[in-house]
Design an enzyme around this catalytic site. Structure first.
Site, PDB file in Angstrom:
ATOM      1  N   GLY A  13      44.239  40.064  32.978  1.00  0.00           N
ATOM      2  CA  GLY A  13      44.649  39.652  34.314  1.00  0.00           C
ATOM      3  C   GLY A  13      44.910  38.155  34.378  1.00  0.00           C
ATOM      4  N   THR A 141      39.503  33.636  33.399  1.00  0.00           N
ATOM      5  CA  THR A 141      39.254  34.871  34.123  1.00  0.00           C
ATOM      6  C   THR A 141      38.713  34.529  35.499  1.00  0.00           C
ATOM      7  OG1 THR A 141      37.999  36.941  34.272  1.00  0.00           O
ATOM      8  CG2 THR A 141      36.949  35.145  33.088  1.00  0.00           C
ATOM      9  N   ASP A 143      36.900  36.462  37.052  1.00  0.00           N
ATOM     10  CA  ASP A 143      35.572  37.084  37.101  1.00  0.00           C
ATOM     11  C   ASP A 143      34.455  36.131  36.695  1.00  0.00           C
ATOM     12  OD1 ASP A 143      36.402  39.656  37.953  1.00  0.00           O
ATOM     13  OD2 ASP A 143      37.067  40.104  35.920  1.00  0.00           O
ATOM     14  N   MET A 189      37.251  41.497  43.862  1.00  0.00           N
ATOM     15  CA  MET A 189      37.173  41.890  42.459  1.00  0.00           C
ATOM     16  C   MET A 189      35.774  41.612  41.912  1.00  0.00           C
ATOM     17  SD  MET A 189      40.865  40.623  40.983  1.00  0.00           S
ATOM     18  CE  MET A 189      42.374  41.476  41.441  1.00  0.00           C
ATOM     19  N   GLY A 190      35.409  42.375  40.903  1.00  0.00           N
ATOM     20  CA  GLY A 190      34.103  42.232  40.279  1.00  0.00           C
ATOM     21  C   GLY A 190      33.622  43.584  39.801  1.00  0.00           C
ATOM     22  N   ARG A 191      34.127  43.993  38.645  1.00  0.00           N
ATOM     23  CA  ARG A 191      33.791  45.315  38.096  1.00  0.00           C
ATOM     24  C   ARG A 191      32.312  45.401  37.746  1.00  0.00           C
ATOM     25  NH1 ARG A 191      36.792  49.242  35.647  1.00  0.00           N
ATOM     26  NH2 ARG A 191      38.626  47.975  36.075  1.00  0.00           N
ATOM     27  N   GLU A 247      33.858  45.251  44.043  1.00  0.00           N
ATOM     28  CA  GLU A 247      34.477  46.549  43.787  1.00  0.00           C
ATOM     29  C   GLU A 247      33.599  47.449  42.927  1.00  0.00           C
ATOM     30  OE1 GLU A 247      38.091  46.012  41.593  1.00  0.00           O
ATOM     31  OE2 GLU A 247      37.137  44.769  40.051  1.00  0.00           O
ATOM     32  N   TYR A 296      45.406  41.365  44.433  1.00  0.00           N
ATOM     33  CA  TYR A 296      46.079  40.336  43.648  1.00  0.00           C
ATOM     34  C   TYR A 296      46.066  38.975  44.336  1.00  0.00           C
ATOM     35  CZ  TYR A 296      48.061  44.009  40.669  1.00  0.00           C
ATOM     36  OH  TYR A 296      48.231  45.059  39.801  1.00  0.00           O
ATOM     37  N   GLN A 298      43.757  37.258  45.671  1.00  0.00           N
ATOM     38  CA  GLN A 298      42.641  36.387  45.351  1.00  0.00           C
ATOM     39  C   GLN A 298      42.829  35.651  44.027  1.00  0.00           C
ATOM     40  OE1 GLN A 298      39.017  39.107  44.478  1.00  0.00           O
ATOM     41  NE2 GLN A 298      40.676  40.462  45.121  1.00  0.00           N
TER      42      GLN A 298
END
Length: 418
Positions: A13, A141, A143, A189-191, A247, A296, A298
């Site tokens: 990403g 990233t 993340d 986001m944040g798997r 998420e 997207y 963010q």
């Protein structure tokens, strides 16, 4: 044969500042006039290398590089591609055939955890083959979960965007409080990690009555009853409640609150945790509810760049070229925090092999004891990463983002067959 080509590639990403790193790499490599002959970029990451789809960056003059450095997205394209471990060496053979065909002596791979694994493996393979390739990992990233670096380029700008969004949405919802109570849920986001969710806590500026009132992160199992009790308490006190949801939040048994889809390789595309939580609140408590997914936006919000993030993205690009010239194959330029206030940092090399495919979670001291928010320590860590403004030139009121000319290099090998 002289291996004097430097090849750069995006992976995974993209971010609001990954192109800044690309611009820094190209600029720094051009300064190595006695060593670097050509500077190429792969179109769509390692997949572009396999397809021998390579871009000649000589088309970027100083003006184009300046514009590249402030443009979001990935100008050269990116991909999600993991080097296979059971292909009989066909992928490695092809990659090194492309390196040989274009005399690639340096590969700079700009990505996250999986990309650092690719860097370590490519460097190990180069050594096994006695090949001159020096492969350098370049971190990025949103993340913020790469091990070995204090923070990751891309995170600061995404955090700034999300904290601002929560701040502004909070002002809106507070203005429209009604008799029945209302709830706003923002899914970020944040798997597996809650860094981005934690960043929204900056919007509250330390006031427990200000949004977000609840922050849910994957590091803590979701307790529905405790969560709903907090929502009710906040809403009864203030008339509304604003919530941030990662998420990837999950129950105590490990099951996700909502799983969007799974591809043939087993890769899960998450989504819908925010809507599931919002519906849960409405069903159990009856409150009016709204939810939003920045998605997207963010990671692409370059109109609200963090100056710190932009500077760090440039710094890791420059350092990556330096490490390449020094023969530090398998290294990654990592950001080291030297001081919190005033914030000071530098860049140091770390070995990618021990950190490949690892994820850096929120430390326990960053998560509130009840698991429903983050602590002041988390905000203290994140705050300097969103600092500073970066003024974007505009055209007719919009940021000046335009396409770039991407001339391809002539192919020298047969087409790659997957």
């Amino acid at each position: 044969m002289s291996y004097d080509t430097l090849l750069y590639a995006h992976s995974g990403g993209v971010t609001a500042v990954i192109n800044a790193t690309a611009a820094a790499v190209i600029t720094a490599a051009r300064e190595q006039v006695e060593r670097v002959g050509r500077i190429l970029a792969a179109h769509r990451g390692i997949g572009g290398v396999l397809r021998e789809d390579l871009i000649d960056t000589a088309a970027f003059d100083a003006v184009a590089l300046e514009r590249l450095a402030r443009t979001p997205g990935g100008a050269f394209g990116s991909c999600r591609f993991d080097l296979p471990r059971d292909d009989g060496g066909a992928v490695m053979d092809r990659l090194f055939a492309v390196f040989d065909a274009h005399r690639v002596g340096w590969l700079l791979y700009n990505g996250g955890n999986g990309s650092m694994d690719a860097v370590a493996r490519l460097q190990a393979e180069a050594r096994r083959r006695a090949h001159p390739l020096q492969c350098i990992g370049v971190p990025k990233t949103v993340d913020n979960d790469i091990v070995g670096t204090d923070c990751c380029p891309g995170f600061g700008s995404a955090a700034k965007y999300l904290a601002t969004s929560m701040l502004e949405a909070g002002l809106d919802i507070a203005s429209m409080v009604g008799a029945k109570g209302s709830v706003f849920v923002m899914e970020v986001m944040g798997r597996n990690t809650g860094w981005l969710a934690a960043s929204t806590a900056l919007a509250a500026r330390g006031d427990p009555d200000c949004p977000p009132h609840i922050v849910l992160v994957p590091e803590v199992a979701f307790d529905e009853d405790a969560f709903l009790a907090r929502v009710q308490a906040v809403t009864e006190r203030l008339g509304y409640c604003a919530i941030t949801v990662s998420e990837g939040i999950h129950r105590a048994d490990g099951s996700l609150i909502l799983e969007k889809s799974r591809d043939p390789r087993g890769y899960v595309q998450l989504g819908g945790a925010g809507s599931a939580v919002a519906r849960m609140i409405h069903t159990r408590l009856g409150y009016k509810h709204h939810w939003a997914i920045p998605d997207y936006m963010q990671r692409a919000g370059a109109h609200l760049l963090s100056a710190t993030d932009h500077e760090q993205a440039l710094a890791v690009g420059r350092a990556a070229v330096e490490y390449a010239m020094e023969g530090r194959g398998g290294a990654m330029p990592a950001i080291r925090r030297l001081q919190d206030a005033p914030y000071r940092w530098d860049v140091v090399p770390v070995d990618t092999a021990p950190i490949a495919n690892l994820e850096r979670s929120l430390p326990a001291e960053f998560v509130a004891a009840d698991g429903l928010h983050v602590t002041p320590a988390a905000c203290d860590y994140i705050r300097p990463l969103i600092a500073g403004e970066f003024a974007q030139p505009t055209v007719d009121g919009l940021p000046d983002y335009r396409d770039f000319v991407l001339p391809r290099v002539d192919r020298r090998l047969p087409a790659w067959r997957t």
